[in-house]
Design an enzyme around this catalytic site. Structure first.
Site, PDB file in Angstrom:
ATOM      1  N   HIS A   1       0.848  -1.189   0.000  1.00  0.00           N
ATOM      2  CA  HIS A   1       0.000   0.000   0.000  1.00  0.00           C
ATOM      3  C   HIS A   1       0.889   1.247   0.000  1.00  0.00           C
ATOM      4  CE1 HIS A   1      -2.635   3.072   1.833  1.00  0.00           C
ATOM      5  NE2 HIS A   1      -3.623   2.400   1.274  1.00  0.00           N
ATOM      6  N   PRO A   2       0.400   2.394  -0.476  1.00  0.00           N
ATOM      7  CA  PRO A   2       1.241   3.597  -0.515  1.00  0.00           C
ATOM      8  C   PRO A   2       1.797   4.047   0.825  1.00  0.00           C
ATOM      9  CG  PRO A   2      -0.644   3.892  -1.950  1.00  0.00           C
ATOM     10  CD  PRO A   2      -0.858   2.590  -1.228  1.00  0.00           C
ATOM     11  N   ARG A   3       1.184   3.628   1.942  1.00  0.00           N
ATOM     12  CA  ARG A   3       1.747   4.007   3.247  1.00  0.00           C
ATOM     13  C   ARG A   3       2.933   3.132   3.645  1.00  0.00           C
ATOM     14  NH1 ARG A   3      -3.718   4.925   4.901  1.00  0.00           N
ATOM     15  NH2 ARG A   3      -3.818   2.885   5.896  1.00  0.00           N
ATOM     16  N   LYS A   4       3.217   2.110   2.875  1.00  0.00           N
ATOM     17  CA  LYS A   4       4.324   1.215   3.210  1.00  0.00           C
ATOM     18  C   LYS A   4       5.628   1.714   2.586  1.00  0.00           C
ATOM     19  CE  LYS A   4       1.397  -1.448   5.315  1.00  0.00           C
ATOM     20  NZ  LYS A   4       0.176  -0.625   5.284  1.00  0.00           N
ATOM     21  N   LEU A   5       6.753   1.220   3.108  1.00  0.00           N
ATOM     22  CA  LEU A   5       8.047   1.668   2.604  1.00  0.00           C
ATOM     23  C   LEU A   5       8.275   1.253   1.158  1.00  0.00           C
ATOM     24  CD1 LEU A   5       8.503   2.134   5.663  1.00  0.00           C
ATOM     25  CD2 LEU A   5      10.861   1.401   5.313  1.00  0.00           C
TER      26      LEU A   5
END
Length: 371
Positions: free
Chosen positions: A173-177
């Site tokens: 997901h975009p919140r992941k590194l």
């Protein structure tokens, strides 16, 4: 969290489009191999999200209706939801108040004869104590699914989280590194698990669409069991391959920023920043701070003060057992979970964050809690 995306990812995605192969294909297979190698696993199975990775992991482990699955309440709600997807009952366990992770003691406290599996979460990128938890599950005959959604680049005793896992689920997901927009991966050392999950992500077909199209002869596929449409696209995988090459510098920069926060915030009474456990290294996917009664304002008041100063912070990790979706689940008080969820907040950390931006965050905190 601001994803570190640039021209290299854009060009990789465009090249996938120009190739004419945009669905699951050769880039997905390459990404699976590269990611599995990065996390120390024999097999990778790319899927459409971290949530579908959890679902397939439980199916592969044989969890079914009537089983109980121990999960931390302190986690994004997808962790508990995955148990319901297979008809099992999620049983919420408390966590360690420092790491935010399950422990053998918190798991043992909620085991019953119906317990079939445990989902352990490396919360916010803080590694759980894998030796202790894997040992407990092995001794009790319990399946163990590792929710590594936030754990790309995390280390446990000098090994990548994922090495030696029965099954681990990852999110992009975009919140992941490491992001592919949406997307996920299941990793395992079990070849049979991997083969079955590859079938299940593609409607239960005995031959993948990519292999069917690559064949020079007609292929009459069969559908061996009820499956799902959980595929990743080659466009996503092309982005993922670029992101994977950036993982090490991304983790290094987040650890630098985290160390700076820890130094600057060390003398504030009533505020405790997250840090590495003695057995591993976090990637600081989330940099949270916990407030106790000595801090002069509440967590929610602090969020408002930060917002007024132009700082985007977030509440602490949710407690799933307090959400309406789980009001029907009888859960005793989970003191560490409730304290962390209600009295912690996540400070901004992102690639490209300047010292000046970080100083603005620190100034608000010191202005309230400094001597």
């Amino acid at each position: 969290m601001i994803p570190w995306l640039g021209e290299e990812e854009a060009e990789a995605a465009a090249e996938a489009v120009r190739s004419g192969w945009v669905a699951q294909g050769p880039r997905v297979a390459e990404f699976e191999r590269a990611f599995a190698a990065e996390v120390g696993a024999a097999h990778g199975v790319a899927v459409s999200s971290g949530t579908t990775a959890l679902h397939l992991g439980l199916v592969a482990l044989g969890v079914k209706a009537g089983d109980e699955v121990v999960v931390p309440s302190l986690s994004f709600i997808a962790t508990a939801n995955a148990a319901r997807y297979v008809g099992a009952t999620p049983v919420f366990a408390d966590v360690d108040p420092v790491t935010g992770n399950l422990t053998p003691e918190t798991i043992t406290a909620v085991l019953t004869p119906r317990t079939r599996a445990v989902i352990l979460v490396h919360q916010g990128g803080v590694p759980a104590d894998l030796d202790a938890l894997r040992g407990l599950c092995a001794d009790r005959g319990l399946a163990l699914l590792e929710d590594a959604a936030c754990a790309a680049g995390v280390r446990y005793r000098d090994q990548p989280v994922g090495a030696g896992a029965q099954v681990a689920a990852w999110s992009f997901h975009p919140r992941k590194l490491l992001t592919t927009g949406e997307g996920g991966m299941v990793t395992t050392d079990d070849a049979e698990f991997a083969a079955r999950m590859r079938r299940l992500r593609e409607h239960g077909m005995n031959v993948s669409a990519a292999d069917r199209h690559a064949s020079t002869k007609p292929v009459l596929e069969a559908y061996l069991e009820t499956g799902f449409n959980y595929r990743m696209t080659d466009i996503q995988a092309a982005v993922g391959l670029v992101q994977l090459r950036k993982l090490a510098p991304t983790v290094a920069e987040r650890r630098r920023l985290a160390a700076r926060y820890q130094r600057e915030l060390a003398d504030i009474k009533g505020l405790t920043p997250v840090t590495d456990p003695e057995y591993g290294q976090t990637n600081y996917q989330s940099f949270w701070v916990h407030l106790d009664e000595r801090f002069p304002v509440t967590r929610d008041d602090l969020l408002l003060r930060l917002s007024d100063a132009g700082v985007s912070a977030r509440r602490g990790i949710m407690a799933a057992h307090l959400e309406p979706a789980y009001a029907d689940v009888s859960t005793p008080r989970l003191p560490a979970t409730e304290d962390l969820s209600l009295n912690s907040l996540i400070l901004p950390v992102f690639h490209g964050m300047t010292d000046g931006q970080q100083d603005r965050v620190v100034a608000v905190l010191k202005g309230l809690g400094g001597d």
